[in-house]
Scaffold this motif. Structure first.
Motif, PDB file in Angstrom:
ATOM      1  N   SER A 168       0.809  -1.223   0.000  1.00 34.11           N
ATOM      2  CA  SER A 168       0.000   0.000   0.000  1.00 34.11           C
ATOM      3  C   SER A 168       0.840   1.270   0.000  1.00 34.11           C
ATOM      4  O   SER A 168       0.307   2.351  -0.255  1.00 34.11           O
ATOM      5  CB  SER A 168      -0.958   0.003   1.189  1.00 34.11           C
ATOM      6  N   PHE A 169       2.155   1.156   0.234  1.00 32.29           N
ATOM      7  CA  PHE A 169       3.005   2.348   0.169  1.00 32.29           C
ATOM      8  C   PHE A 169       3.126   2.894  -1.245  1.00 32.29           C
ATOM      9  O   PHE A 169       3.613   4.007  -1.454  1.00 32.29           O
ATOM     10  CB  PHE A 169       4.376   2.076   0.790  1.00 32.29           C
ATOM     11  N   LEU A 170       2.670   2.126  -2.212  1.00 35.34           N
ATOM     12  CA  LEU A 170       2.720   2.580  -3.611  1.00 35.34           C
ATOM     13  C   LEU A 170       1.557   3.492  -3.970  1.00 35.34           C
ATOM     14  O   LEU A 170       1.571   4.105  -5.041  1.00 35.34           O
ATOM     15  CB  LEU A 170       2.706   1.365  -4.542  1.00 35.34           C
ATOM     16  N   LEU A 171       0.563   3.625  -3.109  1.00 36.30           N
ATOM     17  CA  LEU A 171      -0.666   4.328  -3.478  1.00 36.30           C
ATOM     18  C   LEU A 171      -0.569   5.855  -3.415  1.00 36.30           C
ATOM     19  O   LEU A 171      -1.102   6.527  -4.303  1.00 36.30           O
ATOM     20  CB  LEU A 171      -1.819   3.850  -2.606  1.00 36.30           C
ATOM     21  N   PRO A 172       0.042   6.479  -2.394  1.00 33.67           N
ATOM     22  CA  PRO A 172       0.034   7.951  -2.342  1.00 33.67           C
ATOM     23  C   PRO A 172       0.912   8.567  -3.428  1.00 33.67           C
ATOM     24  O   PRO A 172       1.928   7.993  -3.843  1.00 33.67           O
ATOM     25  CB  PRO A 172       0.602   8.261  -0.941  1.00 33.67           C
ATOM     26  N   HIS A 201      11.535   0.203  -6.081  1.00 30.69           N
ATOM     27  CA  HIS A 201      11.854   0.943  -7.312  1.00 30.69           C
ATOM     28  C   HIS A 201      10.580   1.500  -7.940  1.00 30.69           C
ATOM     29  O   HIS A 201      10.602   2.610  -8.494  1.00 30.69           O
ATOM     30  CB  HIS A 201      12.622   0.034  -8.274  1.00 30.69           C
ATOM     31  N   HIS A 202       9.500   0.758  -7.855  1.00 31.25           N
ATOM     32  CA  HIS A 202       8.198   1.270  -8.301  1.00 31.25           C
ATOM     33  C   HIS A 202       7.806   2.480  -7.461  1.00 31.25           C
ATOM     34  O   HIS A 202       7.282   3.475  -7.982  1.00 31.25           O
ATOM     35  CB  HIS A 202       7.163   0.147  -8.184  1.00 31.25           C
ATOM     36  N   PHE A 203       8.037   2.398  -6.158  1.00 34.45           N
ATOM     37  CA  PHE A 203       7.748   3.499  -5.237  1.00 34.45           C
ATOM     38  C   PHE A 203       8.460   4.774  -5.690  1.00 34.45           C
ATOM     39  O   PHE A 203       7.845   5.850  -5.793  1.00 34.45           O
ATOM     40  CB  PHE A 203       8.195   3.080  -3.840  1.00 34.45           C
ATOM     41  N   ALA A 204       9.747   4.663  -5.993  1.00 32.01           N
ATOM     42  CA  ALA A 204      10.494   5.830  -6.472  1.00 32.01           C
ATOM     43  C   ALA A 204      10.007   6.259  -7.846  1.00 32.01           C
ATOM     44  O   ALA A 204       9.920   7.470  -8.142  1.00 32.01           O
ATOM     45  CB  ALA A 204      11.983   5.509  -6.507  1.00 32.01           C
ATOM     46  N   GLY A 205       9.664   5.301  -8.667  1.00 31.13           N
ATOM     47  CA  GLY A 205       9.206   5.630 -10.012  1.00 31.13           C
ATOM     48  C   GLY A 205       7.883   6.366 -10.040  1.00 31.13           C
ATOM     49  O   GLY A 205       7.555   7.019 -11.031  1.00 31.13           O
TER      50      GLY A 205
END
Length: 462
Positions: A168-172, A201-205
């Motif tokens: 869920s960290f990818l959502l904001p 890496h998705h998070f940073a992207g």
């Protein structure tokens, strides 16, 4: 009011597990937005009692009727899809999605990482408070300096500790992203380390071109993330000489750690923290790097860090065993990953270099199975360990997985006792703590309650 695209005003929202650290904070945010909030949990707690005191009804136990008249129900990813409350709900939303909606339309600061993100989130938020920016703060722990402990409601930026355990960290959508470190964990969700790394890496992207990535270049996983990221970024560290923000001249005194920060070939002196250990210097550096880069004056950052108290259960001093004069000091610590256990023991021993007693409650069957050898290595640096039965949290037992997996891997030089059930921890700790000056009771589960009972409410700093 907190802005979301969901139009919460006047809506009836029911929170399953409202006594959880994240759920209780979200419930307060929803209530401040004008929602009619209710909740339920398996048992009452300080958090549920606080919510009730402030007018939010909480039921003990789960029942499909709780969701019958709610416009939507909030739940975690751990709730099975066939749970009666979910089936009875008109509409459901996961906790992480609701948090992302609350952050939408605000200047959003998100903190992620395997270790240190709770303390880093609080230190970052405290700097922004000191700078007069009036942030909303969402913390995965209890901060004594905050009125509600785990949430602060303001009109400025939104600072949130993000949860990578379920993706869920990818959502904001973030304006500032801080990554403390990236290590193997949550393999029950990600299955492989490669998938976990890919998620970061998705998070940073996900960051917009004008957003900022702040990451620890001492940590191999974060360093690779920085190397691959092409947007605006700064690094922080102690051992990496090329870090954008680097701590030097570190002095670990018993009650305060002092250091300087080197930034752009200029040494900025006078930083300090009451929080123990080198890992807390890194947490301070992360908060300083992000806020200074975003324009907060150095003097404000320096003072805010120096005055910041810690988060409960992060090497928290509770009192002495049974409150007895001259008894062993009792600490509670949240460490539940091998790296965290190693760091916490190091911080503990910097204050109490004598014979060390660690009472450790493993957290999750899957984590114990995956890292039993690493836990044994982390605990091998002490002379006496009392192991407690595994705290299952959201998991069902795994055949053959018990705390004995750790016990059987500890070297012969360590006196190991247990595993014991939680109801025997107090008696065993009293016995083993005799003649010692301190004991640390460690884990992310119910071990904290045992530690507080053992100290008999003797008070922080006693």
């Amino acid at each position: 009011m907190i802005g979301t695209g969901m139009g919460l005003h006047g809506k009836k929202i029911h929170f399953m597990g409202i006594g959880g650290i994240g759920m209780s904070a979200l419930a307060r945010l929803a209530a401040r937005d004008g929602a009619m909030v209710s909740g339920c949990d398996r048992e009452e707690s300080d958090l549920t009692n606080s919510l009730i005191t402030d007018g939010i009804p909480v039921a003990v136990g789960h029942d499909a009727d709780h969701a019958a008249d709610a416009d939507f129900l909030v739940h975690t990813s751990a709730v099975p899809a066939d749970h009666p409350e979910l089936l009875a709900a008109r509409e459901t939303i996961r906790r992480g999605r609701l948090l992302a909606d609350f952050m939408s339309g605000r200047t959003a600061w998100g903190i992620a990482g395997t270790h240190g993100k709770t303390t880093t989130s609080w230190l970052t938020a405290r700097i922004l408070v000191a700078a007069g920016l009036d942030p909303t703060v969402f913390i995965g722990g209890i901060v004594p300096e905050l009125r509600y402990g785990n949430v602060r409601i303001g009109d400025g930026p939104f600072v949130a500790e993000l949860d990578e355990s379920d993706g869920s960290f990818l959502l904001p959508r973030l304006d500032v992203a801080i990554v403390t470190n990236i290590e193997s964990d949550h393999l029950s969700y990600y299955k492989t380390d490669a998938a976990l790394i890919a998620a970061f890496h998705h998070f940073a992207g996900n960051l917009a071109p004008d957003s900022l990535l702040v990451a620890c270049s001492d940590d191999p996983g974060s360093r690779r993330l920085l190397g691959d990221y092409r947007g605006s970024k700064v690094s922080f560290g102690i051992t990496d000489p090329s870090a954008t923000f680097r701590a030097v001249g570190i002095d670990y005194a018993p009650d305060r750690t002092s250091f300087s920060i080197v930034h752009k070939d200029r040494e900025i002196p006078g930083f300090s923290t009451t929080l123990p250990g080198g890992y807390n210097v890194l947490n301070c550096l992360a908060a300083a790097a992000a806020t200074i880069t975003r324009g907060v004056p150095v003097d404000i950052v320096r003072q805010a860090l120096a005055e910041a108290g810690g988060v409960d259960r992060r090497m928290e001093r509770l009192g002495t065993v049974d409150g007895a004069a001259g008894g062993a000091v009792v600490y509670s610590d949240y460490a539940h990953h091998p790296t965290e256990v190693t760091a916490a023991i190091g911080a503990f021993r910097s204050r109490h270099p004598g014979p060390t007693l660690v009472v450790f409650q493993p957290h999750l069957y899957s984590r114990t199975r995956d890292y039993a050898g690493d836990f044994a290595t982390a605990l091998a640096g002490v002379d006496c360990v009392l192991l407690v039965d595994i705290y299952p949290a959201r998991e069902e037992p795994i055949p053959g997985v018990t705390s004995e997996l750790i016990r059987d891997r500890l070297p012969d030089g360590v006196r190991v006792h247990g595993p014991v059930p939680l109801d025997r921890v107090a008696d065993e700790t009293r016995r083993l703590a005799a003649g010692r000056d301190a004991v640390v009771m460690m884990g992310a589960g119910t071990i904290d309650a045992a530690a507080r009972a053992l100290a008999l409410g003797n008070g922080k700093g006693a």
